[in-house]
Scaffold this active site. Structure first.
Site, short mmCIF file in Angstrom:
data_model
loop_
_atom_site.label_atom_id
_atom_site.label_comp_id
_atom_site.label_asym_id
_atom_site.label_seq_id
_atom_site.Cartn_x
_atom_site.Cartn_y
_atom_site.Cartn_z
N HIS A 1 3.26 -12.15 8.54
CA HIS A 1 3.89 -11.92 9.84
C HIS A 1 2.94 -11.19 10.77
O HIS A 1 1.96 -10.60 10.32
CB HIS A 1 5.17 -11.09 9.67
CG HIS A 1 4.98 -9.91 8.75
ND1 HIS A 1 5.32 -9.94 7.41
CD2 HIS A 1 4.46 -8.68 8.94
CE1 HIS A 1 5.03 -8.79 6.84
NE2 HIS A 1 4.49 -7.99 7.75
N GLU B 1 -0.17 -8.92 -3.48
CA GLU B 1 0.92 -7.94 -3.47
C GLU B 1 2.21 -8.75 -3.61
O GLU B 1 2.80 -9.19 -2.63
CB GLU B 1 0.92 -7.13 -2.18
CG GLU B 1 1.85 -5.92 -2.23
CD GLU B 1 3.09 -6.01 -1.36
OE1 GLU B 1 3.98 -5.16 -1.54
OE2 GLU B 1 3.20 -6.91 -0.52
N ASP C 1 6.18 -0.11 10.96
CA ASP C 1 6.25 -0.26 9.50
C ASP C 1 4.95 0.23 8.84
O ASP C 1 4.36 -0.47 8.02
CB ASP C 1 6.52 -1.73 9.13
CG ASP C 1 6.79 -1.91 7.64
OD1 ASP C 1 7.11 -0.92 6.97
OD2 ASP C 1 6.67 -3.05 7.15
N ASP D 1 4.87 2.46 -1.17
CA ASP D 1 6.19 1.84 -1.06
C ASP D 1 7.19 2.49 -2.02
O ASP D 1 6.85 3.37 -2.80
CB ASP D 1 6.09 0.34 -1.36
CG ASP D 1 5.66 -0.45 -0.13
OD1 ASP D 1 5.92 0.01 1.00
OD2 ASP D 1 5.07 -1.52 -0.30
N ASP E 1 -0.90 -9.16 1.65
CA ASP E 1 0.41 -8.52 1.80
C ASP E 1 1.57 -9.53 1.72
O ASP E 1 1.51 -10.60 2.33
CB ASP E 1 0.45 -7.81 3.16
CG ASP E 1 1.75 -7.07 3.37
OD1 ASP E 1 2.05 -6.18 2.57
OD2 ASP E 1 2.47 -7.40 4.33
N ARG F 1 -6.10 -7.02 0.44
CA ARG F 1 -4.80 -6.89 -0.22
C ARG F 1 -3.89 -7.87 0.50
O ARG F 1 -3.57 -7.69 1.67
CB ARG F 1 -4.27 -5.46 -0.08
CG ARG F 1 -2.84 -5.27 -0.59
CD ARG F 1 -2.35 -3.90 -0.12
NE ARG F 1 -1.03 -3.56 -0.57
CZ ARG F 1 0.10 -3.90 0.04
NH1 ARG F 1 0.08 -4.64 1.12
NH2 ARG F 1 1.26 -3.48 -0.43
N GLN G 1 8.65 -7.53 13.13
CA GLN G 1 7.67 -8.28 12.33
C GLN G 1 8.15 -9.72 12.23
O GLN G 1 9.16 -9.98 11.57
CB GLN G 1 7.54 -7.66 10.93
CG GLN G 1 6.84 -6.31 10.93
CD GLN G 1 7.12 -5.52 9.66
OE1 GLN G 1 8.27 -5.26 9.31
NE2 GLN G 1 6.07 -5.13 8.96
C1 GLC Z 1 4.41 -4.91 1.89
C2 GLC Z 1 4.02 -3.48 2.19
C3 GLC Z 1 5.19 -2.78 2.80
C4 GLC Z 1 5.62 -3.49 4.04
C5 GLC Z 1 5.86 -4.98 3.78
C6 GLC Z 1 5.95 -5.76 5.05
O1 GLC Z 1 5.39 -4.99 0.93
O2 GLC Z 1 3.58 -2.85 1.04
O3 GLC Z 1 4.89 -1.43 3.07
O4 GLC Z 1 6.79 -2.92 4.54
O5 GLC Z 1 4.81 -5.56 3.05
O6 GLC Z 1 4.68 -5.92 5.63
#
Ligand code: GLC
Length: 636
Positions: free
Chosen positions: A192, A333, A149, A398, A291, A289, A259
């Site tokens: 995760h 995020e 990912d 994304d 996530d 950041r 994940q």
């Molecule tokens: C966030 C990331 C994305 C990823 C997801 C899972 O949204 O920007 O790219 O797939 O997290 O980690």
């Protein structure tokens, strides 16, 4: 822990216990003797304690877990580099440093943009040329191959992917960037881990302690009960929120099957991730950041998104940074409904947040040539807590999801579901006359959900060769540059990089269309960037001009943008209040000239200075005319 006492009384008792435990070891004594550390510990203890007690107070070992947490935190501070401690001090004296209009962000994948960390280091002169002060390197830690990912499946938070370099390289890079005033941003992927993380491997092997770090169930009963209310995030990968392990058990995996979601109702997970975070903070990371924050806490009979406990976790993590790495800041995020996005933004939680609504509505306005929704969002949803800032972007690595509020849309006569369908169709070129060349992402016919992928240039019409593409790109970036907070450039956008369809030839990427907007370094385009006879040169010059304007316009620093109704739905208006003057920004989203009547400028002076064209504009004569896609930054 007893709860017949007030939280202050409990905290006092817990602190006494912890101090007594610390005095028993050399490390503990050292922690207590560091006056600065102790003062910060004192100040933040109540936060950490209250949250810990609330989330984990039911456990008999809660206090001992807290002793371990505080010890780890203190140790981390003692091990922190003296250079970083100097930076901590400097930023303590200038707590609003990140709200400055000098801030400019860039984001890239290490391998795609520069091969490896050494390559990124070699690009520092370019980052300076562009004016960056903030560099977000996409996930660069060890992760499974080839499926990971884009690095968001982390196998070790303490090891850099060996193809990119070593942890020492990352540390050196952080030092070099610091020397030239660029902060380093990396992801803290803490919802995760990958299934190849040591914790996950032990869990998969059946070890009970490690199994308890994830959401693992022996059969489908509990998973099915949870799934009655959870959303499918990557339905192309697997339906629902769980996947089955080879031994028959089920593990929660919100995103890809590799994940696995961590179980924060277990304090061991909290402590373990806090240790990883502080370890990275000591490498020299300036911003994390955070996530996928929305998903960090699970509760039966809820959708398991944006639950109150997530905020508690983030506040506790934040407080630990205040103690052990005080200059480190968080960016959330949360690409969710705008009501939820703002809940993460707080000096004590995440000081920065992506602004997904402004980003999505900029594209919405470009498609509809109607700025009503964006104007409404500026007016209604731009205001955030003091000392915090939006990160304003035009696109990320994304997909783009249409996360606006249906209620807001309805007020403007737009039905959310239909409008999203239109936007998806428009941006993947299934709408007559569309200029955009995007690709559908996670098209889910069952739920009707769909998002879109594509680079800025391809979405704006450069790939389809339609008129106005350059102007649309610059218009979109002019908003990110002038609406406050930190503007973030997806590196490559500044030279008009197009979609890259080569992912379709790669087995490990072909099913994830986001790779279309994660292209490789566009060597030729960068070579042409100083030549104004080329497309990259024109976009680069336009963006450099915007960057220059931003950095010399104090009204843009921090704070909120206030909507300005232009009386013309094609023209977006917002104001930024500076210490000595006000900036009025106007942006025409139409493909033809538009006009604002002079009555709209009542109460404003006769004329204002347009910073973009460096000319004086009369506001009271006959109103203002804007060319197609023109933007004005009027100082009055
Ligand atoms: C966030 C990331 C994305 C990823 C997801 C899972 O949204 O920007 O790219 O797939 O997290 O980690």
């Amino acid at each position: 822990m007893t709860n017949s006492l007030s939280i202050e009384q409990q905290a006092r008792a817990a602190k006494a216990y912890i101090l007594q435990e610390l005095r028993k070891t050399d490390l503990g004594v050292e922690i207590l003797n560091d006056a600065d550390l102790f003062a910060r510990l004192d100040m933040n203890f109540i936060t950490v304690f209250a949250i810990f007690a609330e989330l984990y107070g039911y456990r008999h070992d809660c206090l001992d877990q807290l002793v371990d947490l505080i010890t780890m935190c203190g140790k981390s501070w003692l091990e922190r580099d003296s250079e970083l401690k100097k930076l901590d001090k400097a930023r303590e004296m200038d707590p609003d440093w990140y709200l400055s209009n000098q801030m400019l962000g860039g984001v890239c994948y290490v391998d795609r943009y520069a091969k490896n960390l050494a390559g990124i280091k070699a690009k520092i002169p370019y980052f300076k040329e562009l004016g960056l002060t903030y560099l977000h390197l996409m996930p660069l830690f060890k992760s499974p191959k080839p499926l990971n990912d884009g690095g968001y499946a982390v196998s070790s938070y303490r090891e850099v992917d060996e193809e990119l370099g070593t942890l020492q390289d990352l540390k050196d890079l952080a030092t070099e960037l610091r020397k030239v005033g660029i902060s380093l941003v990396v992801d803290l992927v803490f919802n995760h881990t990958s299934n190849e993380h040591a914790w996950a491997k032990k869990a998969a092997a059946g070890d009970p302690e490690h199994s308890a770090m994830y959401w693992i169930f022996p059969d489908r009963n509990v998973p099915s009960a949870f799934e009655r209310n959870t959303r499918e995030i990557f339905p192309d990968d697997h339906p629902g929120s769980f996947i089955q392990l080879p031994d028959g058990r089920y593990v929660w995996s919100t995103f890809y099957h590799f994940q696995w979601d961590l179980n924060y109702s277990n304090p061991t997970v909290f402590r373990a991730m806090a240790a990883e975070m502080l370890y990275l903070a000591n490498i020299g990371i300036d911003f994390f950041r955070m996530d996928a924050v929305a998903f960090m806490w699970k509760q039966m009979n809820t959708d398991c998104e944006n639950l109150p406990e997530v905020h508690k976790l983030l506040r506790a993590f934040n407080a630990l940074c205040r103690i052990a790495a005080p200059s480190v800041l968080f960016k959330s995020e949360a690409i969710v409904h705008p009501d939820f996005v703002v809940q993460y933004i707080d000096r004590y939680e995440c000081q920065l947040s992506y602004n997904p609504l402004q980003m999505a509505l900029t594209w919405e306005a470009l498609a509809t040539r109607d700025a009503s929704m964006l104007t409404q969002a500026m007016e209604r949803r731009h205001n955030i807590a003091r000392g915090c800032a939006w990160v304003n972007y035009v696109r990320s690595h994304d997909d783009i999801g249409w996360t606006f509020s249906d209620e807001d849309a309805l007020e403007l006569g737009k039905q959310g579901g239909n409008h999203r369908k239109f936007l998806n169709a428009f941006f993947v070129n299934r709408h007559p006359g569309s200029f955009a060349r995007g690709v559908p992402f996670q098209d889910n016919p069952r739920t009707g959900d769909c998002r879109i992928s594509g680079t800025t240039a391809s979405l704006a019409g450069l790939e389809s060769g339609q008129d106005g593409a350059l102007e649309r790109i610059l218009l979109a970036y002019s908003i990110a540059m002038s609406s406050g907070g930190i503007p973030l450039i997806y590196l490559g956008d500044e030279v008009g990089q197009l979609n890259d369809y080569s992912y379709l030839n790669d087995q490990s990427k072909m099913d994830d269309s986001r790779w279309v907007n994660r292209p490789w370094y566009p060597e030729q385009r960068y070579k042409e960037r100083h030549d104004r006879n080329t497309i990259p040169g024109r976009i680069y010059a336009g963006l450099k001009h915007l960057i220059h304007l931003r950095k010399t316009t104090e009204e843009i620093a921090g704070g909120r943008a206030v909507g300005f109704y232009t009386g013309n739905s094609a023209i977006l208006g917002y104001q930024r209040q500076g210490p000595n003057s006000t900036l009025l920004c106007l942006c025409n989203f139409a493909d033809e000239p538009q006009w604002i009547g002079r009555e709209r400028f009542q109460g404003l002076p006769e004329s204002a200075h347009d910073l973009v064209t460096d000319s004086q504009i009369n506001l009271k004569d006959a109103g203002i005319h804007l060319r197609a896609h023109q933007y004005l930054w009027l100082r009055h």
